[in-house]
Write an enzyme that holds these catalytic residues in place. Structure first.
Site, PDB file in Angstrom:
ATOM      1  N   HIS A 280       0.862  -1.202   0.000  1.00 46.16           N
ATOM      2  CA  HIS A 280       0.000   0.000   0.000  1.00 46.16           C
ATOM      3  C   HIS A 280       0.892   1.244   0.000  1.00 46.16           C
ATOM      4  CE1 HIS A 280      -3.711   2.281   1.564  1.00 46.16           C
ATOM      5  NE2 HIS A 280      -2.775   3.185   1.335  1.00 46.16           N
TER       6      HIS A 280
ATOM      7  N   HIS B 199       1.419   5.451  -1.815  1.00 49.69           N
ATOM      8  CA  HIS B 199       1.025   6.553  -2.706  1.00 49.69           C
ATOM      9  C   HIS B 199       2.287   7.092  -3.368  1.00 49.69           C
ATOM     10  CE1 HIS B 199      -3.035   6.790  -0.924  1.00 49.69           C
ATOM     11  NE2 HIS B 199      -2.397   6.346   0.150  1.00 49.69           N
ATOM     12  N   LEU B 200       2.335   7.045  -4.697  1.00 49.85           N
ATOM     13  CA  LEU B 200       3.493   7.584  -5.431  1.00 49.85           C
ATOM     14  C   LEU B 200       3.164   8.906  -6.109  1.00 49.85           C
ATOM     15  CD1 LEU B 200       4.864   4.299  -7.085  1.00 49.85           C
ATOM     16  CD2 LEU B 200       5.629   5.406  -4.978  1.00 49.85           C
ATOM     17  N   ARG B 201       1.845   9.217  -6.233  1.00 52.04           N
ATOM     18  CA  ARG B 201       1.371  10.388  -6.987  1.00 52.04           C
ATOM     19  C   ARG B 201       1.791  10.285  -8.453  1.00 52.04           C
ATOM     20  NH1 ARG B 201      -1.506  10.857  -2.482  1.00 52.04           N
ATOM     21  NH2 ARG B 201      -0.525  12.020  -0.817  1.00 52.04           N
TER      22      ARG B 201
ATOM     23  N   LYS C 207      -9.689  -0.437  -5.072  1.00 50.78           N
ATOM     24  CA  LYS C 207      -9.631   0.285  -3.807  1.00 50.78           C
ATOM     25  C   LYS C 207     -10.950   0.971  -3.492  1.00 50.78           C
ATOM     26  CE  LYS C 207      -7.958   2.212  -0.150  1.00 50.78           C
ATOM     27  NZ  LYS C 207      -6.740   2.903   0.225  1.00 50.78           N
TER      28      LYS C 207
ATOM     29  N   HIS D  33     -10.317   1.384   2.609  1.00 49.62           N
ATOM     30  CA  HIS D  33     -10.042   2.447   3.579  1.00 49.62           C
ATOM     31  C   HIS D  33     -11.175   2.383   4.589  1.00 49.62           C
ATOM     32  CE1 HIS D  33      -8.371   6.405   4.893  1.00 49.62           C
ATOM     33  NE2 HIS D  33      -9.539   6.374   5.520  1.00 49.62           N
TER      34      HIS D  33
ATOM     35  N   HIS E 149      -4.129  -0.174   6.412  1.00 49.48           N
ATOM     36  CA  HIS E 149      -3.575   0.684   7.467  1.00 49.48           C
ATOM     37  C   HIS E 149      -4.405   0.675   8.747  1.00 49.48           C
ATOM     38  CE1 HIS E 149      -6.489   3.359   5.610  1.00 49.48           C
ATOM     39  NE2 HIS E 149      -5.733   3.604   4.573  1.00 49.48           N
TER      40      HIS E 149
ATOM     41  N   LEU F 108      -4.337   9.860   7.923  1.00 52.28           N
ATOM     42  CA  LEU F 108      -5.642   9.202   8.110  1.00 52.28           C
ATOM     43  C   LEU F 108      -5.517   7.720   7.789  1.00 52.28           C
ATOM     44  CD1 LEU F 108      -8.048  11.867   6.578  1.00 52.28           C
ATOM     45  CD2 LEU F 108      -7.923  11.146   8.980  1.00 52.28           C
TER      46      LEU F 108
ATOM     47  N   ASP G 211       1.573   2.887   3.404  1.00 53.49           N
ATOM     48  CA  ASP G 211       0.727   4.078   3.236  1.00 53.49           C
ATOM     49  C   ASP G 211       1.578   5.346   3.204  1.00 53.49           C
ATOM     50  OD1 ASP G 211      -1.598   5.417   2.713  1.00 53.49           O
ATOM     51  OD2 ASP G 211      -2.225   5.563   4.807  1.00 53.49           O
TER      52      ASP G 211
ATOM     53  N   HIS H  63       3.201  14.726   0.458  1.00 53.44           N
ATOM     54  CA  HIS H  63       2.518  15.998   0.172  1.00 53.44           C
ATOM     55  C   HIS H  63       3.576  17.087   0.176  1.00 53.44           C
ATOM     56  CE1 HIS H  63      -1.674  14.693   0.546  1.00 53.44           C
ATOM     57  NE2 HIS H  63      -1.276  13.926   1.536  1.00 53.44           N
TER      58      HIS H  63
ATOM     59  N   ALA I 262      -3.570  15.214   4.885  1.00 53.01           N
ATOM     60  CA  ALA I 262      -3.230  14.034   5.692  1.00 53.01           C
ATOM     61  C   ALA I 262      -2.204  13.191   4.951  1.00 53.01           C
ATOM     62  CB  ALA I 262      -4.488  13.207   5.934  1.00 53.01           C
TER      63      ALA I 262
END
Ligand code: DOR
Ligand code: ZN
Length: 346
Positions: A13, A15-17, A99, A136, A174, A219, A247, A251, A263
């Site tokens: 899990h 996030h790479l954007r 997801k 989530h 998560h 979150l 996770d 940002h 978050a």
């Protein structure tokens, strides 16, 4: 134990954007992991197989020279997702899961699901085609206290999904509470959970230590110490239902330190160092390999990796920030040191 060698782990899990973010995030994840499940909450979201394939190619193009890192893609479930799109996803080896973001639960979740019951036919096709549902697990009901949103979700939303679709493979992502640990333990073999490094290392005091810290806001929000202890117990138990998912969520500094801060905690630069520290704190380093490298692929029905990595007990400095898309990214432990250092290959 001052050195540990394990099968190269995967991140189930992350996030790479997209765009310029990939220049920072992809080398970090590729240094640590052989594969990673990449979250689809882009703007606009990765909602079709065509979107996923195009995104995969942008991630591959950002790999450092010689890297064999493999992104595994997920589709973003919306109220308009069709059974046909799920069938296409099931036939695509690069798309391994779907997801579920309850609409409004977190970053870029506004296109998420408002009416879960309406998606029963879609979930049925997923169950039949072995496509996993990643959840989530927080209710969005403003009446529910933000610290209780995961626990309430389990009974109100997740239990009915599992009841209606007993064949569906579900990962509760998560997890942050003792209630989630108990719920997953009590569930069938088709229910598992990922645990982040930050929820293993931090409790909610971190958000208020020496003043308000936006860099410790994620979150589901960090919980009290009792819950962190339950997560450590689950991760270090050797139970295959609990496995690694960072996770890690980048940002820009300017988006975190703001009137309405985003978050997300970024751990991809030193994920295994953080997990080693958490397991070491429990005297449980011998359970790290199962959690990081074996139980995830087993649950997803994918082969385990063959190469190894080593972790050495050696303080290693973390930069105060990394460049990120014209701004800065403040990583977990930025400006401080990790207790372990990853050396690859093992
Ligand atoms: O802290 C988080 N950040 N939690 C999420 O669920 C989403 C993520 C993000 O995309 O930034
Ligand atoms: Zn996430």
């Amino acid at each position: 134990m001052d050195r540990i060698t394990i099968t190269r782990p995967d991140d189930w899990h992350i996030h790479l954007r997209d765009g310029e973010h990939l220049v920072t995030t992809v080398p970090h994840v590729a240094r640590q992991f052989a594969r990673a499940i990449v979250m689809p909450n882009l703007k606009p979201p990765v909602a079709t197989v065509d979107d996923a394939i195009a995104y995969r190619d942008r991630i591959l193009a950002a790999r450092p020279a010689g890297s064999r890192f493999r992104p595994l893609l997920t589709l973003y479930l919306t109220d308009r997702t069709t059974a046909e799109e799920i069938e296409r996803a099931a036939a695509c080896p690069d798309v391994v899961a779907v997801k579920l973001y309850p609409a409004g639960a977190t970053t870029n979740s506004d296109r998420g699901v408002a009416d879960l019951r309406g998606l029963a036919p879609v979930l049925e096709v997923m169950a039949q085609t072995d496509l996993l549902l990643l959840v989530h697990g927080e209710v969005t009901d403003p009446e529910v206290d933000v610290f209780d949103r995961e626990a309430v979700f389990l009974e109100r939303e997740l239990a009915p999904i599992l009841e209606r679709h007993p064949q569906l493979h579900v990962v509760l992502e998560h997890i942050t509470t003792e209630q989630a640990v108990a719920f997953v333990r009590a569930g069938g073999p088709n229910l598992a959970a990922t645990i982040t490094a930050h929820h293993l290392l931090l409790n909610r005091n971190a958000m208020f230590q020496g003043g308000l810290s936006p860099h410790a806001y994620c979150l589901p929000v960090l919980k009290r110490e009792r819950h962190r202890q339950a997560l450590l117990g689950a991760a270090c138990s050797g139970e295959p239902k609990f496995f690694l998912g960072t996770d890690s969520a980048p940002h820009r500094r300017t988006d975190k330190v703001s009137d309405c801060g985003c978050a997300g905690i970024y751990t991809a630069h030193a994920a295994m160092e953080f997990y080693a520290e958490a397991f070491d704190s429990m005297g449980a380093l011998e359970y790290l390999e199962g959690f990081a490298s074996q139980f995830g692929p087993d649950f997803y029905g994918l082969p385990r990796n063959r190469e190894t990595i080593s972790l050495v007990r050696r303080p290693s400095p973390v930069p105060a920030s990394y460049p990120l898309a014209g701004s800065q990214l403040v990583p977990m432990r930025g400006g401080e040191t990790t207790q372990w250092q990853l050396v690859a290959p093992g």
